[in-house]
Enzyme design. Structure first.
Site, PDB file in Angstrom:
ATOM      1  CB  CYS A 127       6.347  68.022  36.180  1.00 47.89           C
ATOM      2  SG  CYS A 127       8.017  67.625  35.653  1.00 47.89           S
ATOM      3  NE  ARG A 158       2.492  67.349  40.540  1.00 50.41           N
ATOM      4  CZ  ARG A 158       1.941  66.182  40.806  1.00 50.41           C
ATOM      5  NH1 ARG A 158       1.243  66.037  41.914  1.00 50.41           N
ATOM      6  NH2 ARG A 158       2.060  65.180  39.979  1.00 50.41           N
ATOM      7  CD1 TRP A 195      12.370  67.226  41.271  1.00 54.02           C
ATOM      8  CD2 TRP A 195      12.355  65.444  39.917  1.00 54.02           C
ATOM      9  NE1 TRP A 195      13.262  66.314  41.769  1.00 54.02           N
ATOM     10  CE2 TRP A 195      13.279  65.213  40.966  1.00 54.02           C
ATOM     11  CE3 TRP A 195      12.192  64.457  38.956  1.00 54.02           C
ATOM     12  CZ2 TRP A 195      14.026  64.048  41.070  1.00 54.02           C
ATOM     13  CZ3 TRP A 195      12.931  63.282  39.044  1.00 54.02           C
ATOM     14  CH2 TRP A 195      13.830  63.086  40.107  1.00 54.02           C
ATOM     15  CG  ASN A 240       3.530  65.111  35.947  1.00 55.25           C
ATOM     16  OD1 ASN A 240       4.660  64.729  36.215  1.00 55.25           O
ATOM     17  ND2 ASN A 240       2.480  64.852  36.708  1.00 55.25           N
ATOM     18  N   GLY A 241       5.584  63.578  33.447  1.00 55.16           N
ATOM     19  CA  GLY A 241       5.747  62.147  33.191  1.00 55.16           C
ATOM     20  C   GLY A 241       6.997  61.898  32.376  1.00 55.16           C
ATOM     21  CD  GLU A 299       9.975  59.674  58.668  1.00 53.53           C
ATOM     22  OE1 GLU A 299      10.436  58.901  57.815  1.00 53.53           O
ATOM     23  OE2 GLU A 299       9.419  60.741  58.381  1.00 53.53           O
ATOM     24  CE  LYS A 319      10.906  63.689  57.077  1.00 53.02           C
ATOM     25  NZ  LYS A 319      10.040  62.640  56.733  1.00 53.02           N
ATOM     26  CD  GLU A 340      12.837  64.356  53.552  1.00 52.03           C
ATOM     27  OE1 GLU A 340      12.585  64.286  52.347  1.00 52.03           O
ATOM     28  OE2 GLU A 340      12.095  63.871  54.415  1.00 52.03           O
ATOM     29  CG  HIS A 365      26.800  43.702  64.802  1.00 52.07           C
ATOM     30  ND1 HIS A 365      27.508  42.578  65.140  1.00 52.07           N
ATOM     31  CD2 HIS A 365      25.713  43.727  65.609  1.00 52.07           C
ATOM     32  CE1 HIS A 365      26.860  41.930  66.104  1.00 52.07           C
ATOM     33  NE2 HIS A 365      25.770  42.622  66.403  1.00 52.07           N
ATOM     34  CE  LYS A 369       4.312  65.992  50.593  1.00 52.15           C
ATOM     35  NZ  LYS A 369       5.069  65.638  51.802  1.00 52.15           N
TER      36      LYS A 369
HETATM   37  O1  M6R Z   1       3.852  59.928  48.307  1.00 54.34           O
HETATM   38  P1  M6R Z   1       4.576  58.759  48.899  1.00 54.34           P
HETATM   39  O2  M6R Z   1       4.259  58.530  50.307  1.00 54.34           O
HETATM   40  O3  M6R Z   1       4.430  57.511  48.070  1.00 54.34           O
HETATM   41  O4  M6R Z   1       6.108  59.174  48.804  1.00 54.34           O
HETATM   42  C1  M6R Z   1       7.130  58.307  49.185  1.00 54.34           C
HETATM   43  C2  M6R Z   1       8.426  59.041  49.396  1.00 54.34           C
HETATM   44  O5  M6R Z   1       8.823  59.669  48.218  1.00 54.34           O
HETATM   45  C3  M6R Z   1       8.321  60.098  50.501  1.00 54.34           C
HETATM   46  O6  M6R Z   1       7.896  59.533  51.705  1.00 54.34           O
HETATM   47  C4  M6R Z   1       9.693  60.769  50.719  1.00 54.34           C
HETATM   48  O7  M6R Z   1      10.581  59.864  51.260  1.00 54.34           O
HETATM   49  C5  M6R Z   1       9.534  62.005  51.613  1.00 54.34           C
HETATM   50  N1  M6R Z   1      10.246  63.098  51.041  1.00 54.34           N
HETATM   51  C6  M6R Z   1      10.069  61.824  52.972  1.00 54.34           C
HETATM   52  O8  M6R Z   1       9.923  62.948  53.758  1.00 54.34           O
END
Ligand code: M6R
Length: 612
Positions: free
Chosen positions: A2, A27, A74, A100-101, A485, A489, A492, A508, A607
């Protein structure tokens, strides 16, 4: 998650708050809402969906008022809907809040408030808080600031809140615990936001609120006190953020801009920290711990998501060069185990946002058990850099696309520097080897630029893969976190199911998935596992899998056996993750665009994950 924004001053609040919400939309984007106060009283506009939907909904309505608060959500408690959107109001409708929280004890409080006649209009935890404040305000006959302070003392959980009172239109009350809050100091005006991005175009002077602080804000007055009632002297600091960093700069999406910024961001990350000719690394943020580093037995890395993948690269580098055993832990698992941590341990917490709830909880636990905590964060002044004993900022600049790109390569760069720094302290690398490695590292930004030149080719390949339902990413050694990674990507932002695997593990289990429709992306660069990876490619081809290989420029051997090839410049194994990641970022970007996905704001994500 948020995002929250507030303004009180001499300008119209709506344009400032709505623009701020657009900046904070990374956010959360389940709903948005704004409350304004003017001589005509309190007006609230809120709508499920993105900020533009709120903007359309409010168009043509009375948006006057020189004080306002806004929220982009969010969803946690209560579905994304108009009625669960913030701001929420008290029972009598006079107090309004954004939050927020998470209020963990909201259910108990809600039941108690119901017995006192409170009626609730939403399913949120936030609404309970504003009713609680009202109840205390009404019964105790105290001022609103004191009522907020007392209410917050009854709350368990995390919050950043801003509150307005229709009966006192000349004041805002803000507070934070566990969720970020910045106050911008203008001339006869104040700005409040979850981060500095909504503030930077109006003032460079900001105050980062600390946990358990509450702020009473009028146009010409700011009072900050702690929840235990001790008045604080605010520390005003100057923002380094520049407005152009927050704009797309001609790119179609922030993600693409951020991918293309990596040559620059990695250079920024290394600036003033490496001295190739002398074979020296300087990390001011952790230099106090140089002696401790000589004798440590173990490093534990905690992180989530992409940052955890960077941690795996860090493990490889630190073990290889500094010969210190490293364990890499998901913060969310680590915090709920009973891990063995001693005062001799160093815990490195990696986080782009510096706000991730699980990473913060892991830090707190390790700290309580006596470990020394280093942070590797991107957002300056965020919560994690304040919680840690020392740390190294990544200096990648603001990352706005929800999918992490330049933050990842900057994290890997910092971990590379840390590995070399530790090796320097421990004497595990000779000076001439350090000269050689640092000289090569210094050239990596140029090589990244070369890797980016494959963009058109990658776009073409993306067209072939865009309708796939699954995808496998394989790598060995430091290529394995790169594979993880790449898979993250892709899933997501394009919603294609993807998995990253150590190439040799394929047989395996995952090999059963391979058929003529299965794309397999393989990191097949020339390094110590090159021959082994070639065997893995043969195994995939024997089962008719479609192989896209990331290879070292000039490679002919792999090219002969695979369907598609993307070249990256030659580099030592240590720097492979930095280069091999680039084509994978571009690949998922183009696939997502071709599938019509919202690249910068993928569904269900935010984010900063400030809830566990
Ligand atoms: O802000 P942070 O690096 O702690 O966030 C961790 C993950 O939430 C963040 O890397 C998330 O996996 C991304 N959306 C990946 O692209």
């Amino acid at each position: 998650m948020c995002g929250i924004v507030g303004y009180i001053g001499h300008r119209e609040a709506w344009p400032i708050v709505i623009k701020g919400l657009k900046r904070l939309e990374y956010r959360g984007y389940d709903s948005a809402g704004i409350a304004l106060i003017s001589d005509e009283g309190l007006k609230i506009y809120k709508k499920a969906g993105k900020v533009t939907e709120l903007e359309n909904f409010a168009a043509g309505k009375n948006l006057s008022g020189t004080a306002g608060i806004g929220h982009t959500r969010w969803a946690t408690h209560g579905a994304p809907s108009d009625r669960n959107s913030h701001p929420h109001t008290s029972n009598n409708g006079k107090l309004t809040i954004i939050h927020n929280g998470i209020i963990e004890n909201y259910a108990t409080l809600k039941e108690e408030l119901k017995t006192r006649g409170h009626e609730f209009k939403s399913d949120t935890d936030t609404e309970v808080l504003v009713h609680l404040i009202e109840e205390i305000y009404k019964n105790e006959k105290i001022d609103l600031l004191e009522a907020v302070r007392l209410a917050l003392r009854e709350i368990n959980g995390a919050y950043a809140i801003v509150l307005m009172d229709e009966e006192h239109p000349d004041q805002l009350i803000a507070a934070r615990k566990g969720s970020p809050m910045v106050i911008g100091v203008g001339d006869g005006e104040y700005f409040i936001a979850s981060d500095a991005t909504p503030i930077v175009e109006y003032t460079k002077n900001v105050i980062y609120m600390n946990d358990n602080e509450i702020a009473f804000i009028k146009r010409d007055e700011l009072l900050i006190k702690r929840l235990d009632n001790v008045v604080q002297t605010p520390y005003v600091q100057e923002l380094e953020l520049k407005l152009e960093m927050l704009e797309k700069g001609g790119y179609e999406h922030f993600m693409l801009k951020e991918i293309f910024e990596q040559s620059r961001s990695i250079r920024d990350c290394m600036r003033g920290r490496i001295y190739p000719n002398e074979g020296k690394v300087q990390l001011g943020g952790i230099k106090e711990y140089a002696d401790k580093l000589k004798n440590i037995d173990r490093i534990i890395i905690v992180a989530c998501g992409t940052s955890w993948h960077a941690g795996l690269v860090g493990e490889y580098l630190i073990e290889e060069y500094a010969r210190i055993p490293v364990e890499v832990e998901y913060a969310s698992e680590f915090r709920y185990r009973n891990p063995i941590i001693t005062e001799k341990d160093i815990v490195i917490a990696i986080s782009q946002s510096g706000e991730t709830a699980d990473t913060m909880a892991a830090i707190e636990m390790a700290k309580e058990r006596g470990a020394t905590i280093f942070g590797v964060c991107n957002v300056v002044g965020a919560s994690i850099p304040r919680l840690t004993h020392a740390g190294v900022y990544t200096h990648a600049g603001p990352e706005i696309g929800v999918a992490s790109t330049k933050a990842f390569t900057a994290q890997v760069t910092v971990l590379t520097l840390m590995a070399f720094y530790m090796a320097q302290q421990k004497g595990t690398l000779t000076n001439s080897k350090l000269v050689e490695l640092l000289t090569e590292l210094d050239c990596i930004p140029d090589k990244i630029q070369v890797a980016l030149e494959s963009n058109d080719l990658i776009k073409e390949i993306a067209g072939k893969f865009k309708d796939s339902r699954n995808c496998l990413f394989l790598g060995r050694g430091s290529g394995f976190p790169v594979a993880l990674e790449g898979a993250l990507k892709l899933k997501e932002i394009s919603y294609i199911h993807a998995e990253g695997y150590p190439a040799a593990e394929m047989k395996h289990g995952p090999i059963a998935l391979i058929d003529e429709e299965m794309p397999v992306v393989v990191i097949a660069t020339k390094n110590s596992s090159y021959e082994k990876v070639i065997s893995n490619i043969q195994e995939v081809k024997a089962r008719k899998g479609i192989v896209l290989a990331i290879v070292t420029e000039g490679d002919t051997e792999v090219r002969k056996m695979v369907d598609y090839c993307i070249e990256i410049p030659d580099a030592s194994e240590a720097f492979l993750p930095l280069l091999a990641t680039i084509p994978l970022q571009l690949l998922s970007y183009h696939i997502a665009v071709l599938r019509g996905c919202n690249v910068d704001q993928p569904r269900n994500l935010a984010k900063s994950v400030t809830v566990e």
